[in-house]
Structure formats: structure tokens, C-alpha cells
Design a protein around this motif. Structure first.
Motif, short mmCIF file in Angstrom:
data_model
loop_
_atom_site.label_atom_id
_atom_site.label_comp_id
_atom_site.label_asym_id
_atom_site.label_seq_id
_atom_site.Cartn_x
_atom_site.Cartn_y
_atom_site.Cartn_z
N ASP A 1 -35.55 -8.57 35.93
CA ASP A 1 -36.16 -9.09 34.70
C ASP A 1 -36.47 -8.00 33.68
O ASP A 1 -36.21 -8.17 32.48
CB ASP A 1 -37.46 -9.85 35.02
CG ASP A 1 -37.15 -11.19 35.69
OD1 ASP A 1 -35.95 -11.55 35.75
OD2 ASP A 1 -38.11 -11.84 36.14
N ASN A 2 -37.01 -6.88 34.15
CA ASN A 2 -37.38 -5.84 33.18
C ASN A 2 -36.15 -5.18 32.56
O ASN A 2 -36.13 -4.86 31.38
CB ASN A 2 -38.32 -4.80 33.81
CG ASN A 2 -37.68 -4.12 35.01
OD1 ASN A 2 -36.79 -4.69 35.65
ND2 ASN A 2 -38.11 -2.90 35.30
N VAL A 3 -35.09 -5.05 33.36
CA VAL A 3 -33.85 -4.49 32.82
C VAL A 3 -33.25 -5.46 31.80
O VAL A 3 -32.81 -5.06 30.72
CB VAL A 3 -32.83 -4.19 33.95
CG1 VAL A 3 -31.48 -3.78 33.36
CG2 VAL A 3 -33.37 -3.10 34.86
N GLU A 4 -33.25 -6.74 32.15
CA GLU A 4 -32.69 -7.75 31.24
C GLU A 4 -33.47 -7.77 29.92
O GLU A 4 -32.88 -7.86 28.83
CB GLU A 4 -32.71 -9.14 31.91
CG GLU A 4 -32.17 -10.28 31.05
CD GLU A 4 -30.71 -10.10 30.63
OE1 GLU A 4 -29.99 -9.29 31.24
OE2 GLU A 4 -30.29 -10.77 29.67
N ALA A 5 -34.78 -7.66 30.01
CA ALA A 5 -35.60 -7.64 28.78
C ALA A 5 -35.27 -6.41 27.94
O ALA A 5 -35.10 -6.51 26.71
CB ALA A 5 -37.09 -7.65 29.15
N ALA A 6 -35.17 -5.27 28.60
CA ALA A 6 -34.84 -4.03 27.88
C ALA A 6 -33.44 -4.13 27.26
O ALA A 6 -33.21 -3.68 26.14
CB ALA A 6 -34.91 -2.83 28.84
#
Lengths: 448, 448
Positions: free
Chosen positions: A11-16
Motif C-alpha cells: 500500500d505505501n509503495v502504491e501510494a508513493a
């Protein structure tokens, strides 16, 4: 075709990634390429020494260049006076006295083999929004035989000298009188006049000539009168003239979007004799290579698919910026050159919205109700949809020269390779466990 | 809508008609309009005296001119110095000291009100195949207010003077240097660049300017330099520039096909304040009149359908020659000016093959796979199909000036009237027993 399906990023990679793509996309859409000068490559191209030859595609070591692209490099050495014969040129290249680099390593962009030497004039295009600069050398004219298509003879050489001695000084003087030419409004207008700005540049070439008419009139009353008349004759005969300007604009635009940490935006496509290759905004200067594109061509009389040879090409940067095949619906007359029919062209054009992040705010397609062109190719969408970008392109023949034009469709392999690298760099947990190549070819990342 | 359905013509008349149509059609398709000169109307237009004013449409007597078209004629008298005031002009026209004729009586063609006076410059277009000549005066520029749109003020007057004193001498001198310009190849090319050559002339205007660039450069080193610069500025601002040249070409082309005994080919459409009118190749100089066309318009801000006034128009001769609405599929960007969407434009374009005798051998539509435009409108097919020609056109407002553009569709009445006349002249047995008008209006044949 078996392909890698991208696993979910964390999730955090996708958001970034999404945030990064918004930044890169904004840069791609809002670059403002402006033609500022025409000058000798040695005087303006960063790092280009007198014994350097530039050629298209992901960087290769000299021994890896083969066929028509290798021949073009050797011919360039002859043209530049770096060698007296092909054999001598080959020796000098083997021994490193002549060096060959990729255009991409010097902010340049190559048409087909994309051959540059130090004395060749280049178009200088500055991105006024972000400050970058890109270069492209000049169109050799409509003869089937050109150095960038792997041909060399007295006529090719004389044509190149004419570009140096007549075309470049006239363009440079006219630009000084007129001032820099903003290219984006001109290109947007050309789309309303039936260009797609890769394989059709008829309207843009006229619009460009028109920008210089007043300057030509001023130059016409000086000792340059005969040269101006020659240049006008060349413009009259060559509807493809603008492509090199559009390519420099595309390179400056794509470069502006490159280098945004975590972005999966495609910022370059390039072909050399060995491979098709892409680069990704968030993955630095690596080029991810794969098989040469599939091809649906229309051939000049006497030629067919078996005569095609891959000798390089970076004009597909136009597609990276939402033009070319991504604007084919603007160019019904392109059928005459490239084949196909307009209904298919519209369908093709519509299909490309699947893999792009935006409808271009400035480049629009009249036949689609002025919808913005699909722009901003996303690596992840390409893999999700199993749909690669399409490319309008000219075709080089094994025996040298252009032999036709067509629609090029890359394989997925280079995109899969880039995805693996993305996961390795940003989200090691998401790396696909098994590599399933879509072709026999092992994708290679070219290093340099 | 109740309409006359054409009864069968007798066999020998039908055979003669078809043979005659083949002759007329061949003349329509193979005319070769060439721009040969720009000169004052009084010096070249046959029969145009210093006190003559020409206006668009089937001929009317002076008292029949009303509204904006009447005002335009009065303004023309002021412009030409034939009267000091509108009242004085009205008196001179009433007393016959100033005469008003239809453009059509003098080999001229009128844009909207189509106002000509003796001192106005005209484009001289010769049909190299058949030897005829046609004339059109010059475009006033993109201001909403123009004499041909029923407006007159200091700005309009100054603009017309500038055409006389700057534009015409420069064009004439440039043409003398360059030589006559064949228009058909240029127009065929403009269709591949997104024009339909009635309501969109952007590409043709550029191509025309380009034909003169070398001559402009030569003139630029003479005392005409400032004037050339002014003319280039006008070209830059006015994408509609070419329309008048195309209209003269259409008039020369349609005239070539006119006057073939027994032919039912349509050789003219024209609008005046009272009626829409057509002429037929085999029916001499009669104009068959009917109601004004139905209208599907796109309006400039602040205007709507109720503001439209019919003040004249003969640019629909472009449609007579297979252009304009008959080539709308070539011009997707026209939507921005005229409304509609491209799918409908393609459907409209396809529907016009129903009422035409040929696919044009030189004018083609890229989006239809380079199919020739529907060309050669046949009176009998119009009546059989209950389908009238479509027309792309500009719209004039009651208060003067252009207020929009749109697609015009004539009623059937003028065609029915022409059919009756045809039967009377060629096949009395086939005259429909009962006249069933499609409107309340009694079609009138204007006599002169």
C-alpha cells in the motif's frame, strides 16, 4: 502469450507511486519546448568530442553493433573525415580512436540509425518550463537513401554537406531574426490539420516554414538570397521536414518527466540493432530491453516484411509524449503512407487510453470530438492490460534505405523486465517469484 | 412533407438526359481552374459599369431587395462614392442612376451578400480546360463586421480600401512573378489537410500563401516590402483567406458544366433575401426559387436561430462542385466552427452519394479511404430520394455581421419547380398533373 501479471504492490509503495506519477505526468504534459537555435553539434551537444559518433537506441559497446546500424556508424566516420575507408574506420573504432555512444547519453534523439557526427548541425530545443535542452539533427530529405537509413554514397554525402553549409546557416539566421519558436501551439495546430506528428508532419512542416517567412524575406535581400531560395525548395519537396523538430521537442518533454523517484511513467522508447528498450521515470538511466516490435507494414514497391532490418530508431519518443500512434485518429491521410484504414486507426487510438494516465490538455483529436490524446504511458497499466504502446514508424531495408512504413507493436518483455527492477528497488516483497518471458529472448538490461 | 415525385420521363428523353448528364458531368469534373490575376472589377468583369453594384442570388429588381441585403447595396454605393448618404443612394437606385445586378449575370460569385463595386479588386480564375473565366472579390478578414455580412462603418471601409490599395497590388505583382496558380491540385491537397473548402479553408490558405512565398521574397527587396509584410500579417490572421479563390474556382467549374441541352445536372445554388434558388444545366439562365434552407447552426456568444437573417450567399457553388458539405468528412476540425460531431458529419457526407452522379476523380476524403467526394448533383435523384443537397455556411444576423455558422438544408420546392420546367421544355407528357408544394410558398421563377 504468457506474461507476467503484476502482483499488488504494498500500500505505501502504491501510494508513493501514484503521487510520483502525478508529478512526472504534470511535467510531461506541461513542458514547453521552444526551438532556440540551429548549430553544429560540436558547439552545443554536451560531451560530444570530434571523434564521437552518436547512434540510436539503448547504449551498446561497439562490437555489439551489427548490420545496417554498424555500417551507418562506419559511414559516419567517412563522412566526418575520421577515416579514409570503411576498413580504416572499423580499425579506429576497434582501437577506441573513434568512439560510439548512444544519442541518449548526450541529450540527443535519433531518427532510425540516428547518426550524429561533430560537424553535423542540430536543432536546439529548450523546455522553457523546466529548463532542459534536447537536440536533433536535420532531415536529409525524401530520397529513399539517407545515412540515417543505412545508405551512403556521393549523393548522401552531398546532401549532408548541403545541410551543413546551406540549410543550417539559413535556419540559424532566420531564427535569430524571428526569435525562438514555441513548438507546442504549432504542434497542437498541426493535429487539427491532419498530422499525428510522427509519420505525418505535412502540416507542421508548413506551419514551421510559415513561422520563418518574414525572416526569409529579410534574408532574401541579403547575400543569402540564393541559399534562402534553396531552403524554400527543400521545404517544398519535403513534407517530413518538421519531424526532427518534433523529435527534439519530444525528447525535451520526456526528459522533463524523467527521474521522478518511485514513478512508473514511461519516459523513453528506443530501438537499436539488438533490441527495443524502454526507460522508466523512477528507474534512473537504465534501459530495459526486449525483442524488436511486431510490425504491420506498408512497403514500397518491390519490398516486403522479410526485407526489414532493425537499424535503430528513437522517433518513438513522440509516442511517449502522446503523439504519433497516440494521435493517429488525427491523421486519416496517414493511411496512404502507412496502410490500414481509418476505422482501425480510430479503434487503435482509443485502445491506447487503457495504458495512459491522462488525456493531453493541449494535443487533441478533432475526429474524437477534440478529446485530448492518450498521454503518459504507465508501466503498470501496460502490464495489467497486456497492451503495449503502438508506434508509427518508417522501415529500413537490409540493403540500405527506407523500404516502407508501418505500425510497430512492442512485445511485453521489456516492460516485464522494468517491472522486476521496479519491485527490486522499491518493493522487494512484490517481486514476482518466477520470471515468465513472453519470448525466447532473455531480456537484457544494458549497462554502461 | 408532401413532395412531387417525378413521373417517368419518356424513353427517348431519358436516354437524351443521361447522355447529356454524362457530358455535363465530364465538364464539371475536369475543369481546371487557374488563378491568373487580381485586378479592379471595372477592368476585368464583363459589363460592370462604374454605377453598377453586384449582389448575391437569383436576380431581383431593386425594390425587391430588403433587410440586410438592401442595406449592403446602399452601403456599397457609399463606399464607391456613388452617393453621400444612404438616402441619396436609395434615391439614385430608385431612379436607376445606380443599378443593381446579380453577381451571376457577370460571371461573378458572391460571399453572403456578395457586394461588388467597380473599384473593388477581384480574383480572376480561368478554366484552362474549357476557357471560361469567373471572378470573386476579396475576403475582408475575420472581423464579425464586414460589408458582405451587412455591416458598414469606418473600420469596414478602411478594410476595403486596404484590400484595394495594399492586398490587391501585392497579390497581382506576386502572381506576375510566380505565374498562374493551378488551383485543383492545391485544393485536392487541402482536403488531405483537413479542409472541406467551404467553411474550413485553413490548409488551402496556407498552401496558397506558400505558392507565393518566393515571389514575396523578391518583392520584399523592392519598395513593396512594407506592403508584403502587411499582406503576410493578414494571411497569418485569416484562415478563411482562400475561400474566395475556391469560390471563383467553383463558379468557373459549374459554369463549364452549364448549358448542356437536356442535362438535369445542378450547376448553381444561390441565396438572396427572398429565396433559395438553383439552376440546371439544360434549362438556360432561369433560376428556380424556393424557400430559404432549414438550418442547424452553431452561434457565436449571445446569438441564436432567431437572429439569423438571409442576406444572400453563393459560396454554395462549392457544394455544386463536390466540396463543402460534400467533403465534410475531410474536415473533422470543422465541428469547432459549425457544430455537430464527426460521426454525423461522416453519415451526412455518405448520404450525399445518393443524389450525385460521380465520385470525384481528384477530390478525395481520407477518412473514407480516399473515396472521391460525391460530385455532380442530379435534379432527378434529388426528387427521387427526397433528399436535397447540404450546404456548409456562415450565418448573418439581423443587426449586421456574422453571428455563427451551420449546416443548411434546402427545401425541395425549387427542385420541383425546376422539374416542372424540365418536363415543359423536354417532355410535355411527363409534366405532373398537380403541383403539390412542400411549403406554403409559391415557387417563383425569376425572370430577367
Amino acid at each position: 502469450m504468457t506474461t507476467i501479471h503484476p502482483v499488488a504492490l504494498s500500500d505505501n509503495v502504491e501510494a508513493a507511486r501514484q503521487q510520483a506519477n502525478a508529478v512526472a505526468l504534470e511535467r510531461l504534459l506541461n513542458a514547453e519546448p521552444v526551438l532556440v537555435d540551429v548549430a553544429a553539434a560540436r558547439d552545443v551537444v554536451p560531451g560530444l568530442t570530434d571523434n564521437t559518433i552518436l547512434t540510436s537506441g539503448a547504449p551498446l559497446a561497439w562490437p555489439q553493433y551489427s548490420g545496417g546500424q554498424r555500417r551507418s556508424i562506419l559511414y559516419a566516420a567517412l563522412y566526418e573525415g575520421l577515416a579514409e575507408s570503411v576498413e580504416e574506420a572499423e580499425k579506429a573504432l576497434d582501437e577506441g580512436r573513434i568512439v560510439v555512444h548512444s544519442t541518449q547519453e548526450h541529450q540527443c534523439i535519433g531518427s532510425v540509425a540516428g547518426i550524429y557526427t561533430a560537424s553535423m548541425p542540430v536543432l536546439v530545443v529548450r523546455d522553457d518550463t523546466h529548463g532542459g535542452t534536447a537536440y536533433c539533427n536535420l532531415y536529409e530529405g525524401k530520397s529513399r537513401h539517407r545515412l540515417n537509413y543505412g545508405s551512403y554514397n556521393d549523393e548522401v554525402r552531398d546532401g549532408l554537406r548541403w545541410l551543413e553549409n546551406t540549410m543550417a546557416p539559413v535556419l540559424s539566421a532566420a531564427l535569430q531574426l524571428r526569435g525562438p519558436i514555441p513548438l507546442k501551439p504549432l504542434m497542437a495546430r498541426a493535429l487539427r490539420l491532419g498530422d499525428e506528428l510522427h509519420s505525418r508532419n505535412t502540416a507542421a512542416s508548413m506551419l514551421f516554414e510559415r513561422e520563418l517567412t518574414s525572416a526569409f524575406i529579410k534574408l532574401g535581400s541579403t547575400r543569402s538570397a540564393a541559399a534562402v531560395s534553396d531552403v524554400l525548395g527543400f521545404f517544398r519537396d519535403n513534407d517530413y521536414m518538421f519531424l526532427r523538430i518534433g523529435m527534439a521537442a519530444a525528447k525535451a518533454t520526456a526528459d522533463a518527466a524523467h527521474g521522478v523517484e518511485a514513478s512508473t511513467l514511461l519516459t523513453g522508447m528506443a530501438i537499436n540493432c539488438q533490441s527495443f528498450a524502454i526507460r522508466i521515470s523512477g528507474l534512473g538511466n537504465q534501459w530495459f530491453t526486449g525483442a524488436h516490435p511486431r510490425l504491420n507494414g506498408k512497403f514500397f514497391d518491390g519490398f516486403g516484411p522479410r526485407d526489414v532490418e532493425w537499424i535503430g530508431g528513437e522517433s518513438c519518443f513522440t509516442e511517449v509524449t502522446g503523439l504519433g500512434a497516440f494521435a493517429q485518429g488525427a491523421a486519416p491521410a496517414l493511411q496512404a503512407y502507412q496502410g490500414g484504414d481509418f476505422t482501425t486507426m480510430i479503434d487503435n487510438n482509443l485502445s491506447l487510453y487503457d495504458i495512459t494516465l491522462a488525456e493531453h490538455p493541449h494535443f487533441t483529436i478533432p475526429a474524437l470530438g477534440f478529446r485530448g490524446t492518450p498521454a503518459g504511458i504507465d508501466l503498470i497499466e501496460v502490464l495489467r492490460r497486456h497492451r503495449t504502446p503502438m508506434i508509427d514508424g518508417g522501415l529500413a531495408g537490409r540493403s540500405g534505405g527506407q523500404i516502407g512504413a508501418g505500425l510497430l507493436v512492442p512485445e511485453l518483455d521489456s516492460f516485464e523486465s522494468a517491472y522486476q527492477a521496479y519491485c527490486h528497488q522499491y518493493d522487494p516483497g512484490a517481486v514476482p517469484a518466477t520470471r515468465m518471458d513472453s519470448t525466447d529472448r532473455t531480456p537484457q538490461e544494458s549497462a554502461r
